[in-house]
Enzyme design. Structure first.
Site, mmCIF file in Angstrom:
data_model
loop_
_atom_site.group_PDB
_atom_site.id
_atom_site.type_symbol
_atom_site.label_atom_id
_atom_site.label_comp_id
_atom_site.label_asym_id
_atom_site.label_seq_id
_atom_site.Cartn_x
_atom_site.Cartn_y
_atom_site.Cartn_z
ATOM 1 N N GLU A 2 -16.202 6.096 5.169
ATOM 2 C CA GLU A 2 -15.483 5.495 6.303
ATOM 3 C C GLU A 2 -15.563 6.363 7.546
ATOM 4 O O GLU A 2 -16.090 7.471 7.526
ATOM 5 C CB GLU A 2 -14.044 5.122 5.928
ATOM 6 N N LYS A 33 -2.717 6.603 1.287
ATOM 7 C CA LYS A 33 -2.548 7.013 2.691
ATOM 8 C C LYS A 33 -1.609 8.222 2.713
ATOM 9 O O LYS A 33 -0.426 8.114 3.031
ATOM 10 C CB LYS A 33 -1.999 5.842 3.516
ATOM 11 N N ARG A 59 0.834 -1.211 0.000
ATOM 12 C CA ARG A 59 0.000 0.000 0.000
ATOM 13 C C ARG A 59 0.869 1.262 0.000
ATOM 14 O O ARG A 59 0.504 2.280 -0.580
ATOM 15 C CB ARG A 59 -0.941 -0.028 1.215
HETATM 16 N N1 PLP Z 1 -9.069 4.306 6.800
HETATM 17 C C1 PLP Z 1 -8.207 5.298 7.059
HETATM 18 C C2 PLP Z 1 -8.514 6.648 6.538
HETATM 19 C C3 PLP Z 1 -7.053 5.038 7.825
HETATM 20 O O1 PLP Z 1 -6.198 6.020 8.123
HETATM 21 C C4 PLP Z 1 -6.813 3.731 8.282
HETATM 22 C C5 PLP Z 1 -5.595 3.428 9.029
HETATM 23 O O2 PLP Z 1 -4.615 3.032 8.490
HETATM 24 C C6 PLP Z 1 -7.737 2.724 7.975
HETATM 25 C C7 PLP Z 1 -8.858 3.048 7.243
HETATM 26 C C8 PLP Z 1 -7.504 1.331 8.417
HETATM 27 O O3 PLP Z 1 -6.555 0.691 7.630
HETATM 28 P P1 PLP Z 1 -5.672 -0.501 8.187
HETATM 29 O O4 PLP Z 1 -6.600 -1.545 8.660
HETATM 30 O O5 PLP Z 1 -4.867 -0.964 7.033
HETATM 31 O O6 PLP Z 1 -4.847 0.075 9.287
HETATM 32 C C1 COI Z 2 -3.688 3.326 11.529
HETATM 33 O O1 COI Z 2 -4.708 2.734 11.824
HETATM 34 O O2 COI Z 2 -2.591 2.796 11.479
HETATM 35 C C2 COI Z 2 -3.690 4.719 11.168
HETATM 36 O O3 COI Z 2 -2.834 5.095 10.441
HETATM 37 C C3 COI Z 2 -4.620 5.619 11.764
HETATM 38 C C4 COI Z 2 -3.898 6.873 12.095
HETATM 39 C C5 COI Z 2 -4.142 7.928 11.102
HETATM 40 C C6 COI Z 2 -3.962 7.266 13.497
#
Ligand code: PLP
Ligand code: COI
Length: 339
Positions: free
Chosen positions: A219, A183, A80
């Site tokens: 989300e 991200k 990612r």
């Molecule tokens: N959505 C956003 C905007 C996020 O910042 C995050 C955190 O990383 C997630 C979803 C959840 O993603 P993940 O499960 O890969 O941490």
């Molecule tokens: C995560 O879940 O790892 C995130 O990056 C969320 C964060 C923006 C606090």
């Protein structure tokens, strides 16, 4: 680290001993450098500062009962990170370099990995930004890749206690063909007005809707949304949300627990049909949602009876954290041990 109150750690920054740095120049990545400084020297015209050329990742290291440190699906974060870098025209960090950096930074900061049973983890934050000077709008020729770590507790201070969310219609965090799937820091800057309004109103976070029609759920702040009805795990499909690795894992786990799964557009009105709902992500783990308030219709959607998370949510939560901490066999092949 006897002086750290592991059980009451916030989700916040705590100084550790070392971080890892690399520079990309003249078309190639340089060697790993270990730093003890919490600061960076940055060019005043760096594109990361002016034009938002910045992306990051977030993953965790978990201390098992057996004293082994586990990582959860780090390759997905590496992939990612490449997608995010590509999305805003930055140099990509190869998977091998990403691996070298995270393994090294964990080994160097081993004493900050919270003990098993405290509910805390070591949060790993890879960061990439354009460090070369430009004044015209164009991609930088130089990039800096940093990884630091910090021991953290739960993101939503309630932990696995249900939280309340506020639907947001007057702020979009990302446009349909914009950067929502990457991200990148700009998305979080864009979300702050909504987040502050939600917090001021006593909500844990804002729930974003699709920017085009404001009909479908996108989300929940820094986490993906899921709802449950009729033994089915349902999560939004959208071109402006981050592809959560936690959510992807929950979809697989739900299937293995005998639930049906659906990834599709989720209209706001469908909230009234869900018996359970939650926010999921690395930081959020699974935060069950108690109530969602829609300020435009004054409607309150409620999901938790007696303030307790639902059965399916807890089953998924327990299975996820058991795999992450190594309490359950790694039946999906998601765990890597940091030797
Ligand atoms: N959505 C956003 C905007 C996020 O910042 C995050 C955190 O990383 C997630 C979803 C959840 O993603 P993940 O499960 O890969 O941490
Ligand atoms: C995560 O879940 O790892 C995130 O990056 C969320 C964060 C923006 C606090």
């Amino acid at each position: 680290m006897d002086n750290l109150d592991w059980k009451n750690l916030p989700f916040g920054y705590h100084k550790t001993d070392y971080n890892i740095r690399y520079t990309y120049k003249d078309g190639k990545w340089g060697d790993l450098k270990i730093s003890t400084s919490e600061y960076i020297d940055i060019h005043i015209a760096a594109t990361g500062l002016h034009y938002g050329q910045e992306a990051f990742e977030g993953l965790k290291a978990y201390m098992g009962k057996d004293g082994k440190i586990r990582l959860f699906r780090w390759e997905e974060n590496a992939k990612r990170f490449i997608i995010s870098a590509d999305g805003i025209k930055m140099a990509k960090v190869p998977v091998g370099l990403f691996r070298e950096a995270i393994y090294k930074v964990i080994s160097l900061n081993r004493k900050f990995v919270p003990p098993y049973g405290t509910g805390a983890t070591l949060y790993i934050r890879p960061l990439l930004y354009g460090s070369g000077p430009e004044v015209g709008v164009k991609p930088s020729g130089e990039y800096t890749f940093i990884v630091f770590v910090t021991p953290v507790g739960p993101y939503f201070k309630e932990g696995v206690k249900p939280v309340n969310m506020l639907i947001c219609r007057d702020v979009d965090r990302a446009a349909p063909k914009g950067t929502g799937i990457f991200k990148v820091g700009g998305n979080y800057a864009a979300s702050l007005r909504a987040l502050c309004a939600a917090r001021d109103g006593g909500y844990a976070s804002s729930l974003f809707l699709d920017a085009r029609e404001k009909k479908y759920i996108d989300e929940c702040g820094p986490a993906n949304f899921f709802g449950i009805k009729n033994n089915t795990y349902i999560t939004p499909k959208s071109e402006s949300i981050l592809n959560s690795i936690t959510n992807m894992s929950l979809i697989e786990m739900a299937g293995s627990l005998g639930m049906k799964t659906e990834r599709r557009q989720v209209p706001v009105e469908e909230l009234s049909e869900f018996t359970e709902a939650g926010a999921c992500g690395t930081a959020a783990v699974i935060s069950p949602i108690a109530k969602i308030f829609d300020p435009d219709t004054n409607q309150v959607y409620e999901f938790c009876k007696d303030g307790k998370p639902g059965e399916a949510t807890m089953k998924l939560y327990n299975k996820l954290v058991s795999i992450q901490y190594g309490d359950e066999p790694d039946e999906f092949g998601w765990i890597s041990i940091v030797e």
